[in-house]
Write an enzyme that holds these catalytic residues in place. Structure first.
Site, PDB file in Angstrom:
ATOM      1  N   CYS A 270      -6.892  24.454   6.001  1.00 42.67           N
ATOM      2  CA  CYS A 270      -8.158  24.666   6.546  1.00 42.67           C
ATOM      3  C   CYS A 270      -8.161  23.913   7.665  1.00 42.67           C
ATOM      4  O   CYS A 270      -8.015  22.862   7.678  1.00 42.67           O
ATOM      5  CB  CYS A 270      -9.149  23.984   5.381  1.00 42.67           C
ATOM      6  SG  CYS A 270     -10.812  24.229   5.783  1.00 42.67           S
ATOM      7  N   ASN A 271      -8.777  24.757   8.724  1.00 39.99           N
ATOM      8  CA  ASN A 271      -8.875  24.046  10.142  1.00 39.99           C
ATOM      9  C   ASN A 271      -9.971  22.971  10.273  1.00 39.99           C
ATOM     10  O   ASN A 271      -9.970  22.064  10.828  1.00 39.99           O
ATOM     11  CB  ASN A 271      -9.171  25.223  11.144  1.00 39.99           C
ATOM     12  CG  ASN A 271      -8.200  26.136  11.428  1.00 39.99           C
ATOM     13  OD1 ASN A 271      -7.190  25.685  12.247  1.00 39.99           O
ATOM     14  ND2 ASN A 271      -7.747  27.087  10.420  1.00 39.99           N
ATOM     15  N   THR A 272     -11.248  23.171   9.440  1.00 38.05           N
ATOM     16  CA  THR A 272     -12.327  22.402   9.492  1.00 38.05           C
ATOM     17  C   THR A 272     -12.006  21.177   8.850  1.00 38.05           C
ATOM     18  O   THR A 272     -12.210  20.078   9.506  1.00 38.05           O
ATOM     19  CB  THR A 272     -13.294  23.099   8.778  1.00 38.05           C
ATOM     20  OG1 THR A 272     -13.662  24.798   9.326  1.00 38.05           O
ATOM     21  CG2 THR A 272     -14.732  22.384   8.986  1.00 38.05           C
TER      22      THR A 272
ATOM     23  N   TYR B 132     -17.369  24.898   4.554  1.00 34.52           N
ATOM     24  CA  TYR B 132     -17.010  23.367   5.019  1.00 34.52           C
ATOM     25  C   TYR B 132     -17.750  23.484   6.621  1.00 34.52           C
ATOM     26  O   TYR B 132     -18.202  22.283   7.081  1.00 34.52           O
ATOM     27  CB  TYR B 132     -15.565  23.017   5.136  1.00 34.52           C
ATOM     28  CG  TYR B 132     -15.224  22.407   3.857  1.00 34.52           C
ATOM     29  CD1 TYR B 132     -16.003  22.688   2.435  1.00 34.52           C
ATOM     30  CD2 TYR B 132     -13.969  21.924   3.783  1.00 34.52           C
ATOM     31  CE1 TYR B 132     -15.137  22.027   1.216  1.00 34.52           C
ATOM     32  CE2 TYR B 132     -13.215  21.411   2.720  1.00 34.52           C
ATOM     33  CZ  TYR B 132     -14.092  21.477   1.379  1.00 34.52           C
ATOM     34  OH  TYR B 132     -13.453  21.003   0.126  1.00 34.52           O
ATOM     35  N   GLY B 133     -17.560  24.426   7.158  1.00 32.18           N
ATOM     36  CA  GLY B 133     -17.880  24.333   8.460  1.00 32.18           C
ATOM     37  C   GLY B 133     -19.292  24.165   9.065  1.00 32.18           C
ATOM     38  O   GLY B 133     -19.360  24.114  10.428  1.00 32.18           O
TER      39      GLY B 133
ATOM     40  N   GLU C 134     -15.939  35.383   1.927  1.00 28.00           N
ATOM     41  CA  GLU C 134     -15.946  34.427   0.642  1.00 28.00           C
ATOM     42  C   GLU C 134     -16.811  35.488  -0.402  1.00 28.00           C
ATOM     43  O   GLU C 134     -16.412  35.942  -1.680  1.00 28.00           O
ATOM     44  CB  GLU C 134     -16.593  33.059   0.475  1.00 28.00           C
ATOM     45  CG  GLU C 134     -15.838  32.004   1.015  1.00 28.00           C
ATOM     46  CD  GLU C 134     -14.633  31.548   0.061  1.00 28.00           C
ATOM     47  OE1 GLU C 134     -14.912  31.841  -0.954  1.00 28.00           O
ATOM     48  OE2 GLU C 134     -13.551  31.495   0.564  1.00 28.00           O
TER      49      GLU C 134
ATOM     50  N   CYS D 230      -9.532  29.531  11.980  1.00 25.48           N
ATOM     51  CA  CYS D 230      -9.835  29.380  10.593  1.00 25.48           C
ATOM     52  C   CYS D 230      -9.192  30.081   9.543  1.00 25.48           C
ATOM     53  O   CYS D 230      -8.817  31.441   9.917  1.00 25.48           O
ATOM     54  CB  CYS D 230     -11.678  30.027  10.529  1.00 25.48           C
ATOM     55  SG  CYS D 230     -12.156  30.110   8.885  1.00 25.48           S
ATOM     56  N   THR D 231      -8.595  29.464   8.524  1.00 21.07           N
ATOM     57  CA  THR D 231      -7.752  30.123   7.773  1.00 21.07           C
ATOM     58  C   THR D 231      -8.347  31.624   7.027  1.00 21.07           C
ATOM     59  O   THR D 231      -7.547  32.320   6.565  1.00 21.07           O
ATOM     60  CB  THR D 231      -7.125  29.369   6.599  1.00 21.07           C
ATOM     61  OG1 THR D 231      -8.139  28.526   6.014  1.00 21.07           O
ATOM     62  CG2 THR D 231      -6.199  28.156   7.506  1.00 21.07           C
ATOM     63  N   HIS D 232      -9.689  31.622   6.845  1.00 23.67           N
ATOM     64  CA  HIS D 232     -10.166  32.876   6.302  1.00 23.67           C
ATOM     65  C   HIS D 232      -9.820  33.994   7.341  1.00 23.67           C
ATOM     66  O   HIS D 232      -9.904  35.140   6.822  1.00 23.67           O
ATOM     67  CB  HIS D 232     -11.694  32.847   6.289  1.00 23.67           C
ATOM     68  CG  HIS D 232     -12.153  31.806   5.089  1.00 23.67           C
ATOM     69  ND1 HIS D 232     -11.752  30.590   4.940  1.00 23.67           N
ATOM     70  CD2 HIS D 232     -12.662  32.255   3.918  1.00 23.67           C
ATOM     71  CE1 HIS D 232     -12.446  30.223   3.935  1.00 23.67           C
ATOM     72  NE2 HIS D 232     -12.641  31.090   3.334  1.00 23.67           N
TER      73      HIS D 232
ATOM     74  N   ASP E  21      -8.044  24.363   0.538  1.00 24.86           N
ATOM     75  CA  ASP E  21      -9.202  24.957   1.465  1.00 24.86           C
ATOM     76  C   ASP E  21     -10.466  25.028   0.768  1.00 24.86           C
ATOM     77  O   ASP E  21     -10.894  24.794  -0.455  1.00 24.86           O
ATOM     78  CB  ASP E  21      -8.620  26.677   1.905  1.00 24.86           C
ATOM     79  CG  ASP E  21      -9.809  27.319   2.761  1.00 24.86           C
ATOM     80  OD1 ASP E  21      -9.956  26.661   3.932  1.00 24.86           O
ATOM     81  OD2 ASP E  21     -10.295  28.505   2.470  1.00 24.86           O
ATOM     82  N   SER E  22     -11.457  25.528   1.788  1.00 24.79           N
ATOM     83  CA  SER E  22     -13.085  25.477   1.337  1.00 24.79           C
ATOM     84  C   SER E  22     -12.890  26.665   0.230  1.00 24.79           C
ATOM     85  O   SER E  22     -14.051  26.816  -0.253  1.00 24.79           O
ATOM     86  CB  SER E  22     -13.981  25.604   2.324  1.00 24.79           C
ATOM     87  OG  SER E  22     -13.629  26.734   3.107  1.00 24.79           O
TER      88      SER E  22
HETATM   89  N1  DGL Z   1     -10.754  28.304   5.901  1.00 21.95           N
HETATM   90  C1  DGL Z   1     -11.622  27.248   6.462  1.00 21.95           C
HETATM   91  C2  DGL Z   1     -11.053  26.883   8.019  1.00 21.95           C
HETATM   92  O1  DGL Z   1     -10.107  27.084   8.226  1.00 21.95           O
HETATM   93  C3  DGL Z   1     -12.948  27.645   6.631  1.00 21.95           C
HETATM   94  C4  DGL Z   1     -14.200  26.604   6.500  1.00 21.95           C
HETATM   95  C5  DGL Z   1     -15.474  26.609   6.019  1.00 21.95           C
HETATM   96  O2  DGL Z   1     -15.424  26.932   4.770  1.00 21.95           O
HETATM   97  O3  DGL Z   1     -16.503  26.810   6.696  1.00 21.95           O
HETATM   98  O4  DGL Z   1     -11.824  26.339   8.787  1.00 21.95           O
END
Ligand code: DGL
Length: 263
Positions: free
Chosen positions: A74-76, A43-44, A153, A184-186, A11-12
């Site tokens: 990570c979805n992004t 990453y978004g 974060e 988003c996995t966060h 993930d990011s």
């Molecule tokens: N957890 C990432 C997701 O699922 C976050 C991406 C990011 O860093 O913006 O999209």
């Protein structure tokens, strides 16, 4: 490819631990390498090419560390890089978006689904495409939230205006939708706050992703036959102390192996 090889999860940052937690529950004997690219997050707000390049670097790392499969937690990165990485690498690579779409389609009763995600995921329309493959008649609304991931974060609880920002985004979602995907996995980390403002069904793609992973390992006869708990190693490109603090609180166990990697 050996059965005792590792599962690579990335993930990011710390968000992918929400997927990791479900994987550990379902596959407790697997050895897992978790890569949190917090040095390059979020990453978004990057371009497709930038996200692909960062993701490619991580998958190369996994292949050099005896990984038998990779989960893009990570979805992004799933939206930006899943298909290109699947073409470039020989090992199976799974994302989280198909799992999230599948669960949401099964869950909605009034065929209206809302999605909260990073701006990149929202603009990519990746969820809409996956949902449309399963049902033509579902209405989808996606809301991009640029602030959430960096706030999580850094420590969600430290932001006094967090509920205000959350409320503003949730208020933009159509009121009729009965289902909300945490795209988003966060976001599962702030689920209890989201639940204060959205009263319908909340879908976290993590469980279904872990299920898909287990099915894949069974189909490919790649399950680790060990009867001992698997080893979980963490690689972090940003602030390792912050990562440890947030991840341990969410995972509910002490991290034994944590390595700092170059961003
Ligand atoms: N957890 C990432 C997701 O699922 C976050 C991406 C990011 O860093 O913006 O999209």
């Amino acid at each position: 490819m050996k059965n005792n090889y590792n599962i690579g999860v990335f993930d990011s940052g710390v968000g992918g631990t929400t997927v990791l937690k479900e994987i550990i529950k379902l596959l407790p004997h697997e050895n897992i390498l978790y890569y949190g690219d917090s040095g390059n997050s979020p990453y978004g707000e990057k371009t497709t090419e930038e996200i692909q390049q960062l993701s490619r670097k991580i998958v190369y790392f996994f292949t050099s560390q005896n990984c038998k499969v990779v989960v893009i937690a990570c979805n992004t990165a799933t939206a930006a890089a899943l298909h290109c990485l699947q073409k470039e690498f020989d090992i199976p690579i799974l994302g989280v978006i198909t799992a999230g779409a599948k669960t949401a389609v099964k869950t909605t009763e009034n065929n209206q689904i809302n999605i909260l995600s990073t701006p990149f995921t929202a603009l990519s329309k990746a969820y809409t495409r996956e949902i449309r493959k399963l049902s033509e008649s579902i209405e989808v609304y996606q809301e991009g939230c640029p602030q959430f991931c960096p706030m999580i974060e850094k420590g969600w609880e430290t932001f006094e205006n967090r509920e205000q920002i959350l409320k503003e985004h949730i208020e933009k979602l159509p009121k009729d939708s009965d289902t909300l995907i945490l795209g988003c996995t966060h976001y599962p980390m702030i689920r209890s706050d989201i639940e204060k403002y959205f009263k319908g069904n909340i879908v976290d793609p993590a469980k279904e992703t872990a299920k898909e992973l287990k099915e894949l390992l069974i189909t490919k006869t790649m399950l680790n036959p060990s009867s001992y708990p698997g080893k979980i190693l963490f690689y972090v490109s940003g602030d390792t102390e912050k990562f440890k603090e947030i991840a341990e609180k969410f995972l509910n166990f002490k991290i034994k192996y944590l390595f700092k990697v170059k961003k």
